[in-house]
Design an enzyme around this catalytic site. Structure first.
Site, PDB file in Angstrom:
ATOM      1  N   SER A 137      -7.863  -5.553   0.656  1.00  0.00           N
ATOM      2  CA  SER A 137      -7.917  -4.741   1.867  1.00  0.00           C
ATOM      3  C   SER A 137      -7.650  -3.281   1.516  1.00  0.00           C
ATOM      4  CB  SER A 137      -6.904  -5.271   2.891  1.00  0.00           C
ATOM      5  OG  SER A 137      -5.912  -4.314   3.125  1.00  0.00           O
ATOM      6  N   LYS A 138      -8.098  -2.428   2.415  1.00  0.00           N
ATOM      7  CA  LYS A 138      -7.898  -0.990   2.228  1.00  0.00           C
ATOM      8  C   LYS A 138      -6.437  -0.662   1.969  1.00  0.00           C
ATOM      9  CE  LYS A 138     -10.890   2.217   4.564  1.00  0.00           C
ATOM     10  NZ  LYS A 138     -11.235   2.993   5.714  1.00  0.00           N
ATOM     11  N   ARG A 139      -5.546  -1.495   2.512  1.00  0.00           N
ATOM     12  CA  ARG A 139      -4.121  -1.180   2.413  1.00  0.00           C
ATOM     13  C   ARG A 139      -3.496  -1.635   1.096  1.00  0.00           C
ATOM     14  NH1 ARG A 139      -5.283  -2.008   7.498  1.00  0.00           N
ATOM     15  NH2 ARG A 139      -5.315  -4.243   7.162  1.00  0.00           N
TER      16      ARG A 139
END
Ligand code: GLU
Length: 495
Positions: free
Chosen positions: A264-266
Site C-alpha cells: 500500500s501507499k502507506r
C-alpha cells in the site's frame, strides 16, 4: 486487432494523479509503459491527472516530475517538454472535457440525471435485497422535457451519465489474455459531477483518445474501468473525438509486500523518494522493479535499461502478483554499484556527501583527492551510496564533529581495548613513513607480535577509535588517508 491499430505508431503513456508521495508501484507502471514505448520505437506521453482538487497537491506534482527525471524515464510529451496535444495537466484542460461531455449529450450518448444521493441509496438497497445488480438502474435515462423541468424547478442539479450500451464487453488484455465483463456489471456511470467537474471516468479516456494513445498500460486496479473506457471510445468514434480507434489495454500485476498483502501507499517500502534518499541508483532500482512481473532471461537478474528496452515484450509480463523483496532490491543495486567506474561512483556520491553536510556546494581540491582515494576502498563494500557516506564520514569531519558510535565504543573500547589503543598510538607515533604498508607493519608488530593479540582483538579498538565505527573501509588504508596527525589525535583522545 484491426489493421489500422497495427500500423499506427505506438503511443504509450503514464498518467499518475499527484496525491501524496510517488510510490514504487507507480514507478513500475511507468517503467513498463516507457520500456514498451521505447522497445517499439514509439512515443511516451507523461500526463498529470489532477482534476481532484481536494486530493491533488502542487508538491506531489513537483515530486512526480522530479522522480521521473531522477529515474531517467524520459518523455516525448508532457510537463516541461510540451507537445502537440497539450496541455498535459488535466487541471488545464477543463474546457476540453466540457466540450466532450456536451458533444456526448448532444449525440444522445449521455444524459443528465437528477437523482439525489438518498434516492440512489434507497434503490440500491432494494436491488441488493432482491438480488439484482446494484449499479445505476437507468431511471433517468429517458426523462421527458417536462420531467427535467420539474426537477430543475426543485433546484436539483444534474450529473451527466454515460449511456452504457447493454452488451457484454470482451477484450484481449496484453498481459492477462481474453477478459469479459458481463453487461449486468457495467451500468450507466457518472462522467461529470453536479458541480460541473469532470471525473476520471471521462477525462482519462478522453485524453487518451485526444493524445493518440495506442496502448493503455497500467496497474491491475484499473482493470474494471476498462469496459467503460472501451464503450466511451466507441462513442468518441461517433462524435469525432480522437481518430476513431480503440487502444489496446494491458494491466500489470499487483505488487505485494510482507505477508503477500498488496503493497500500500502507506507502507514505508513504497516511498519512491525514500530509495533516492537511501542511495539507490536509479538504474539499480529500475532493474529491480523490472523484475516485478518481468524477466530478461531465466538465469539473469542484472541488466541495464538499454538491455531491458531491447528485450521488453509485453506478452511476457507475468499476470501473477509480484512480491517486493527489499533485500533483493538492495542486492541488485549493489551489482549496479559495482558496474560503475570509481569516477562514476565519486560523481554519484557527491550529492550525498553534500546532503550529509560533509562537503560544501563545490569540493575543495583536498576533498576531491580524498574522495578519489577513498572510493576504491568502499566500492566493493556497499549496496547503497549512503553506506559509503557512513563509512567515509570519519575522513571528512573535524575533531569537533567526529563522534564514536556509542554501542561500538562499549564493545571495543573497554579497558582492554583502551590498552590496545594506547599501544597503537605509541607504535604509530614512532613511525617514520606514513604509508599503508608501514602502518600495517607497525601495528602488527606492536599488537599481534608485541601483545600477542588475535587480529580481530588487535585492530577492532583502533578501528573504532579512528573511524568511529566497527564498519569501516580497510583499516591501514583508512589510517593512511586520515593522516598521521589526525589518527594520532583520535587514538590519544580515547586512551
Ligand atoms: N490517474 C490514474 C491513476 O493514477 C491513472 C489511470 C490510468 O493509467 O489509466 O490511478
Amino acid at each position: 486487432m484491426t489493421e489500422s491499430s497495427i500500423q499506427r505508431p505506438v503511443v504509450a503513456r503514464f498518467c499518475p494523479s499527484p496525491t501524496g508521495n510517488p510510490h514504487v508501484g507507480m514507478a513500475r507502471t511507468a517503467l513498463f509503459s516507457w520500456a514498451f514505448a521505447r522497445h517499439n520505437g514509439g512515443r511516451f506521453v507523461f500526463r498529470i491527472e489532477d482534476t481532484d482538487a481536494s486530493r491533488d497537491t502542487e508538491e506531489s506534482y513537483d515530486l512526480l516530475v522530479d522522480v521521473m527525471r531522477w529515474l531517467g524515464l524520459d518523455w516525448d510529451e508532457g510537463p516541461d517538454v510540451g507537445g502537440p496535444n497539450g496541455p498535459y495537466r488535466q487541471s488545464e484542460r477543463l474546457d476540453v472535457y466540457a466540450d466532450v461531455a456536451q458533444r456526448l449529450l448532444d449525440a444522445g450518448l449521455a444524459y443528465q440525471a437528477y437523482d439525489t444521493a438518498e434516492e440512489l441509496e434507497e434503490r440500491r438497497e432494494k436491488a441488493r435485497a432482491e438480488g439484482r445488480p446494484s449499479g445505476y438502474d437507468g431511471l433517468h435515462r429517458d426523462l421527458t422535457p417536462e420531467q427535467r423541468a420539474a426537477f430543475e424547478a426543485e433546484g436539483r442539479e444534474p450529473v451527466i451519465r454515460f449511456k452504457m450500451p447493454a452488451k457484454d464487453w470482451t477484450f484481449t488484455d496484453l498481459v492477462r489474455g481474453d477478459i469479459t465483463f458481463g453487461a449486468e456489471n457495467v451500468q450507466d456511470f457518472v462522467i461529470v459531477r453536479a458541480n460541473g467537474h469532470p471525473l476520471y471516468t471521462l477525462t482519462n479516456p478522453a485524453d487518451d483518445a485526444l493524445m493518440g494513445v495506442t496502448h493503455v498500460l497500467r496497474g491491475e486496479d484499473l482493470l474494471s474501468s476498462t469496459p467503460r473506457q472501451i464503450a466511451l471510445y466507441e462513442a468518441f468514434a461517433e462524435i469525432g473525438v480522437g481518430d476513431g480507434t480503440t487502444p489496446e489495454f494491458g494491466h500489470f500485476p499487483y505488487v505485494t509486500g510482507a505477508g503477500n498483502r498488496k503493497l500500500s501507499k502507506r507502507d514505508p517500502e513504497s516511498n519512491l523518494l525514500g530509495y533516492r534518499d537511501q542511495g539507490f541508483l536509479p538504474e539499480g532500482l529500475l532493474n529491480y522493479l523490472a523484475l516485478l512481473g518481468w524477466s530478461i532471461a531465466d538465469d539473469r537478474d542484472v541488466f541495464t535499461l538499454d538491455e531491458m528496452v531491447e528485450a521488453f515484450e509485453i506478452g511476457r509480463v507475468n499476470p501473477n502478483p509480484a512480491r517486493f523483496d527489499l533485500q533483493k532490491c538492495e542486492a541488485i543495486n549493489g551489482s549496479h554499484v559495482r558496474l560503475l567506474s570509481p569516477g562514476e561512483i565519486r560523481d554519484r556520491l557527491v550529492p550525498y556527501f553534500r546532503a550529509a553536510g560533509l562537503v560544501g556546494e563545490s569540493l575543495t581540491s583536498d576533498q576531491e583527492s580524498l574522495l578519489d582515494a577513498a572510493v576504491p576502498l568502499v566500492h566493493e563494500r556497499m549496496s547503497l551510496l549512503t553506506e559509503a557516506v557512513d563509512m567515509l564520514r570519519f575522513l571528512f569531519v573535524s575533531d569537533d564533529e567526529f563522534a564514536i558510535d556509542e554501542s561500538d565504543r562499549a564493545k571495543q573500547l573497554d579497558d582492554a581495548g583502551l590498552d590496545v589503543a594506547r599501544a597503537a598510538h605509541e607504535a604509530l607515533e614512532a613511525l617514520g613513513e606514513w604509508t599503508t604498508e608501514a602502518i600495517e607493519g607497525a601495528l602488527r608488530a606492536a599488537l599481534i607480535e608485541g601483545l600477542g593479540l588475535k587480529p580481530r582483538v588487535a585492530f577492532g579498538p583502533v578501528r573504532v577509535a579512528v573511524t568511529g565505527s566497527r564498519i569501516s573501509p580497510p583499516l591501514f588504508e583508512s589510517l593512511e588517508l586520515l593522516g598521521r596527525e589526525t589518527s594520532l589525535r583520535r587514538l590519544a583522545a580515547v586512551s
